[in-house]
Structures are given as structure tokens and as C-alpha cells.
Design a protein around this motif. Sequence first.
Motif, mmCIF file in Angstrom:
data_model
loop_
_atom_site.group_PDB
_atom_site.id
_atom_site.type_symbol
_atom_site.label_atom_id
_atom_site.label_comp_id
_atom_site.label_asym_id
_atom_site.label_seq_id
_atom_site.Cartn_x
_atom_site.Cartn_y
_atom_site.Cartn_z
ATOM 1 N N ASP B 51 0.853 -1.188 0.000
ATOM 2 C CA ASP B 51 0.000 0.000 0.000
ATOM 3 C C ASP B 51 0.888 1.237 0.000
ATOM 4 O OD1 ASP B 51 -1.682 2.120 0.539
ATOM 5 O OD2 ASP B 51 -2.888 1.018 2.012
ATOM 6 N N PRO B 52 0.866 2.001 -1.075
ATOM 7 C CA PRO B 52 1.780 3.163 -1.154
ATOM 8 C C PRO B 52 1.498 4.238 -0.113
ATOM 9 C CG PRO B 52 0.250 3.156 -3.010
ATOM 10 C CD PRO B 52 0.037 1.870 -2.279
ATOM 11 N N LYS B 53 0.284 4.200 0.483
ATOM 12 C CA LYS B 53 -0.055 5.256 1.443
ATOM 13 C C LYS B 53 0.087 4.813 2.894
ATOM 14 C CE LYS B 53 -3.019 8.147 -1.375
ATOM 15 N NZ LYS B 53 -4.356 8.729 -1.506
ATOM 16 N N LYS B 54 0.220 3.507 3.097
ATOM 17 C CA LYS B 54 0.289 3.026 4.474
ATOM 18 C C LYS B 54 1.476 2.104 4.676
ATOM 19 C CE LYS B 54 -4.301 3.637 6.176
ATOM 20 N NZ LYS B 54 -5.251 3.182 7.156
ATOM 21 N N ILE B 55 1.919 2.050 5.897
ATOM 22 C CA ILE B 55 2.985 1.105 6.201
ATOM 23 C C ILE B 55 2.797 0.539 7.602
ATOM 24 C CG2 ILE B 55 4.592 2.936 6.977
ATOM 25 C CD1 ILE B 55 6.809 1.035 5.723
ATOM 26 N N ASP B 56 2.930 -0.782 7.701
ATOM 27 C CA ASP B 56 2.924 -1.438 9.005
ATOM 28 C C ASP B 56 4.385 -1.470 9.446
ATOM 29 O OD1 ASP B 56 3.103 -3.243 11.090
ATOM 30 O OD2 ASP B 56 1.534 -4.564 10.293
#
Lengths: 269, 114
Positions: B51-56
Motif C-alpha cells: 500500500d503506497p499510502k500506508k505502512i505497518d
Amino acid sequence: MEQQAYLEIKKQRKNLILGLIATIAVINLVVFLTAGSDIEYFISDLSRIGTIGAAAVLSLIVIRRQGVTGLFGKAYAMLAAGLILWVIAESIWGYYELALGTETPFPSIADAFWLAAYGPIGYHIFSTSKFFGRGIKKSTVIVVSVGAVLFSYFYLQAIIDVSTLEGTDALFGVGISIAYPVFDAIVLVPAILMIANAGRGQLTSIPWIFVAMLVLVSADSLLGLSAVVDFAGQTFHITMIYNASYLCFMAGLLWYNKQFIISEKQLVK
Amino acid sequence: MNKLQHGNPPTDSDGSQTIVRQAIDEAISSLGGPIHKTITWHMNNRGVFADPKKIDITFFYNNLKELLGPGADMIMEDTWDHLQKQYGVQIDREFERKHSPVEKIQRVIEVGEA
């Protein structure tokens, strides 16, 4: 897919280790079998120039592909500089023995190149230690540092005790002999620490360059002792250790070139 | 002062995720261009940057650690440095002192989401 990629890395690491062991065995077997013969110097010098030369060429390939920016770019540029200085030193050594047919004097101009290489090599070792050395306990650093100081102290003591050099160059010769273990001790500390901290990371589990440095320090220690006793004994065993070290540099550079600088072709896969 | 404080950047979820992603990118870039590409390639293969907008961040760290061993910690420390120095991110001093870079970055993301 990821599991497959990991298995591929594991397979390549295993192949590199086996290849390294086989190459060390073959080259050193030739050195061993020719020890004491007429071609001993020829084979010894040629093997060292060849192995360090190959490592230096690989380091230039790494620079060409990677550039000289970033922590690793600068570190590998410095490693290349150090390896090239060692190629020059080994070549001078070889020139004395093979072209002039004389024993290499001690100290010689080759020592200047040998010692000069510690600057860029030290830069590489210390800068990449920031990356490989995370998580090392302070107590471990202290223990290894104290060990390195003790090693230097006893080693220097041994050099001074066994020194048989005479004349005006004697002091200079002992001074050069002392410089080696001092510089070696400086790079020995991070080398031991990084090896002790190794074993983790698919790409980083073997800190090749640090292993190479550790082997090199042991070769230097033996050479330093033999130098101050006027090269009385045979030195083929020292050549074998140098070859092992240079080949470890080569293995490290091969690994880095393959695993850390992925080709454009692989990137688009 | 438990709340995340920014010098200028946005405080919403997407904003904090974006600056964390940028800081990670800068930290990896500081190792060198080709290595940046290599690490990003491995992380993409593992679905870390899916996901380019989120990161875990924990998932990212665990994968990075698996790939680079102790080097992962350096990247996380550099990321935290970038967040503080370039993006003006601040958190509770007590929290900062007691926690790892991963936990601090996680905190930045959580506060942004709150």
C-alpha cells in the motif's frame, strides 16, 4: 515467492562458501607443493599478486555499478583504494624477488604502500561497522578492545625481543614492524566485534570483509615477526594465509556485487 | 505532552504515514542508490510496501531485520533521526528515552491516526 527468493540466496551463499574453500585449497596446495623448490618465490609472489589483484578488480566493478555515494558507496570506494595500494605493495615485493632476483629489503617502499592502505581500509571497516555493529553490548566492546591492546603489547614485546636487525635502518625497521600490529589492532577490534555479531540477516549473515581482515591480521602478525628476524625461515605458510585473506575479500566483493547491487534485469522481474 | 507534535507536517493518518514513508526512504537512500533499489525490491516482494499510502512499521522492521540483520536497526534509527530533524516530529521525552526507534515511529503513526 519470498520463500523461493530466500532459498535462492541461501543456495548462492552455500555455493560461494564452497567455491571459496575450493579456491583457497587449490591455490594454497600449489604454494605448499612448490615450497622449498626453485619456483617457490615465483609461485608465492604470483599467487598473492593474483588473488589481491582479482579482489581489486572486483572492487572497481562494484564502484562502477554502485557509484561512490551513500554509506556503502563511500565505504566500497575506500576499500577499492586500499586493495589497489596492496596490489602495488605486493607487486613491488614481487618485482624485487622475481625481476631483480633479490630478497625484498626490509623496510622497503612496499611497506609504505602496505601501511598507507590502512587509511582507506580502516575507513571501510569503521564506516560499515555502523551498519553491521548494531546491538553490540558495550561490555563486549571493552573486552575485545582490552584483548586487542594486550595482543599488541605482547606482540610488540616479542618483536623487540627477537629483533636481529642491525645498523642505521634497524630502528626504522623495528618502527615499521611496530606500525603493522598497531594498525592491525585498530582494525582487529571492529573485525572481531562484527564477526561476533554476525549470523543474522539473509544478506548479511557472513561479514566477509571483516573475516578477510581477521585472517589478514594473523598473516601480518606472522610476517612482522619473520621480518624482524631477517626472514630466516620459510614464509610459504604466511603466503597461504594472505591468499586466504585476499580470497575472502574477493568472496565478499562477489557477494556484495551480486546481492546488494541487484541488476536492472532482476529488478524488473 | 503525550501527543505527537509536528513542526509543520500534517497530523492526520495519511500525513503521518506519508512522512514516515519518506523518512524510511531517506534512511535507506543514505546507504547508496543501488542498495536502496535492492532493499525496496526485497520489501516489495514481501508485500511490505504493497500500500503506497500506508505502512505497518513492525511488519517492515521484521522483514528488514530478516534481510539485513543488525543493519535494520541502523535504518530504523536513521528513520527516527530524519523524522525528528527534517520533519520536526517530537514525542514525549520520557517515551522517547525508554523506547526503541520502531516503537517511537509506531507512536508517530498511532498519534497521527488518533
